[in-house]
Design an enzyme around this catalytic site. Sequence first.
Site, short mmCIF file in Angstrom:
data_model
loop_
_atom_site.label_atom_id
_atom_site.label_comp_id
_atom_site.label_asym_id
_atom_site.label_seq_id
_atom_site.Cartn_x
_atom_site.Cartn_y
_atom_site.Cartn_z
N GLY A 97 -16.53 -8.26 37.24
CA GLY A 97 -16.71 -7.44 38.43
C GLY A 97 -15.43 -7.22 39.21
O GLY A 97 -15.16 -6.11 39.69
N THR A 98 -14.62 -8.24 39.32
CA THR A 98 -13.37 -8.14 40.08
C THR A 98 -12.46 -7.10 39.44
O THR A 98 -11.89 -6.25 40.12
CB THR A 98 -12.67 -9.51 40.11
OG1 THR A 98 -13.54 -10.44 40.74
CG2 THR A 98 -11.35 -9.45 40.85
N ASN A 137 -23.37 -9.40 48.80
CA ASN A 137 -23.49 -10.68 48.10
C ASN A 137 -23.79 -11.85 49.02
O ASN A 137 -24.25 -12.89 48.57
CB ASN A 137 -22.23 -10.95 47.28
CG ASN A 137 -20.97 -10.78 48.08
OD1 ASN A 137 -20.70 -9.72 48.63
ND2 ASN A 137 -20.20 -11.84 48.18
N GLN A 158 -24.17 -7.23 42.53
CA GLN A 158 -25.39 -7.97 42.89
C GLN A 158 -26.66 -7.17 42.57
O GLN A 158 -27.74 -7.75 42.51
CB GLN A 158 -25.38 -8.31 44.38
CG GLN A 158 -24.34 -9.34 44.79
CD GLN A 158 -24.63 -10.73 44.26
OE1 GLN A 158 -25.79 -11.09 44.01
NE2 GLN A 158 -23.60 -11.53 44.08
N SER A 197 -21.18 -6.91 36.62
CA SER A 197 -20.63 -8.11 36.00
C SER A 197 -21.70 -8.86 35.22
O SER A 197 -22.82 -9.04 35.72
CB SER A 197 -20.06 -9.02 37.10
OG SER A 197 -19.63 -10.23 36.54
N GLY A 198 -21.36 -9.30 34.00
CA GLY A 198 -22.33 -9.93 33.12
C GLY A 198 -23.00 -11.18 33.68
O GLY A 198 -24.22 -11.34 33.57
N HIS A 199 -22.20 -12.05 34.29
CA HIS A 199 -22.76 -13.36 34.67
C HIS A 199 -23.66 -13.31 35.89
O HIS A 199 -24.29 -14.30 36.25
CB HIS A 199 -21.64 -14.40 34.84
CG HIS A 199 -20.82 -14.24 36.09
ND1 HIS A 199 -20.99 -15.05 37.18
CD2 HIS A 199 -19.83 -13.39 36.42
CE1 HIS A 199 -20.12 -14.71 38.12
NE2 HIS A 199 -19.40 -13.70 37.68
N CYS A 215 -16.69 -17.36 46.68
CA CYS A 215 -15.24 -17.16 46.68
C CYS A 215 -14.61 -17.66 47.96
O CYS A 215 -13.42 -17.86 48.04
CB CYS A 215 -14.93 -15.68 46.50
SG CYS A 215 -15.86 -14.97 45.17
C1 LIG Z 1 -19.49 -11.84 42.01
C2 LIG Z 1 -19.10 -10.55 42.67
C3 LIG Z 1 -17.93 -9.87 42.30
C4 LIG Z 1 -16.95 -10.45 41.30
O1 LIG Z 1 -17.45 -10.44 40.00
P1 LIG Z 1 -16.77 -11.37 38.89
O2 LIG Z 1 -17.39 -10.96 37.61
O3 LIG Z 1 -17.08 -12.78 39.27
O4 LIG Z 1 -15.29 -11.07 38.93
C5 LIG Z 1 -17.65 -8.66 42.91
N1 LIG Z 1 -18.48 -8.13 43.82
C6 LIG Z 1 -19.62 -8.74 44.19
C7 LIG Z 1 -20.52 -8.08 45.18
C8 LIG Z 1 -19.97 -9.97 43.64
O5 LIG Z 1 -21.09 -10.58 44.03
#
Ligand SMILES: *Cc1c(COP(=O)(O)O)cnc(C)c1O
Length: 389
Positions: free
Chosen positions: A76-77, A156, A184, A204-206, A330
């Site tokens: 996601g980042t 988030n 999210q 983001s996958g996780h 974070c």
């Molecule tokens: C977790 C998150 C990210 C970052 O995603 P990663 O895959 O951990 O780099 C970015 N934006 C939001 C809103 C998130 O919750």
Amino acid sequence: METDRNHRIYLDHAATMRMKEEVLQEMLPYLRESYANPSAIYGFAGEAKRAVRLAREQAAALIGAKPTEIFFTGGGTESDNWALRSVAESYAERGKHIVVSAIEHHAVLHTCKYLEKQGYAVTYLPVDAEGKVLPETLEKAVRPDTVLVSIMAANNEIGTLEPLAQLSAIAHGQGALFHTDAVQAYGHIPLSVEELGIDLLSASGHKLGGPKGVGILYCRENLRLSPLLHGGAQERGRRAGTLNVPGIVGFGKAAALAGETLEQRMERECALRDHLIDSVLIKIPHSRLNGPKRDRLPGSAHFCFRDIEGESLLILLDQKGICASGGSACTSGASDPSHVLLAIGLSYEEARGSLRLTLSEENTLEELDRTVEAVREIVERLRGMKAGM
Ligand SMILES: *Cc1c(COP(=O)(O)O)cnc(C)c1O
């Protein structure tokens, strides 16, 4: 106190989730026998190539996109960084103004800080007391030189859902593109890039039961997308480097599963969440819910407790085997109050006593009741200690 796996209550699903067993099973062949580089010419590479193609279709289907509009990334980042930097760079001749909300994830906010140093102007939109970006606020902020509006689909920390369709229409009215950080929301609520008018989207996958370190950037066809990494021709020349085949396969499977179960999962999670929110507000004096009562992520609840130090609460919950967080993963550990809580109008003092509980379909009513009881006990104890000082 026993805090092994069987006794642990995990309520930090906004930080990350357990990978689904079906996802792992789908990935295993590509970590073992099907190890070919999907860019290779020989037949052996065909399996990996087909698996990546299927994953791209699965990732696209969940948001009503075309497979060619999906670019796999390292999470996601990375997707957020890429979206903002690419639009800023590729459309600089149109203007150098960007609009984001004040409650974006740091992946967006810190990219904006970087772009400001490169000569771009950024407007950080205030939100209302529930964390919503009001359309009239955006209306006043967009200008003829605005190239991009980036507003997250769901926050988030406090779980607020943003009115994407209204916001993207305003952006388009001024000729600006619309990006959303949907990390999210993707796989947790219905999202259609067509209906919502989304030009770029990060996921983001996780955060949906897939593996860590893999994500997508959706980019509407015919938009300029500048390369993130220079090198080979992977991802249509936009993100060079041998594809993370197992990760991509896992992402696709997680997206497919999420699509199949979306409705029943939302129903179950909303019911659990509402039970959790009502129990906390009834049983714990001087507690408040942050974010809206209804218009929030199915699995998300966020509270503030008066006269409580959030960090002490988290440590004592951990001793009872309960994994929770103060806000975003974070920023936990940092003593600064959350930018999101300040943006919805809380004082420094109020923002300190915060607790985020984010659940999944795996959580049970009984776990939530035990958690509420633990929070009640700890809050009472901490307040008693404070009063006795
Ligand atoms: C977790 C998150 C990210 C970052 O995603 P990663 O895959 O951990 O780099 C970015 N934006 C939001 C809103 C998130 O919750």
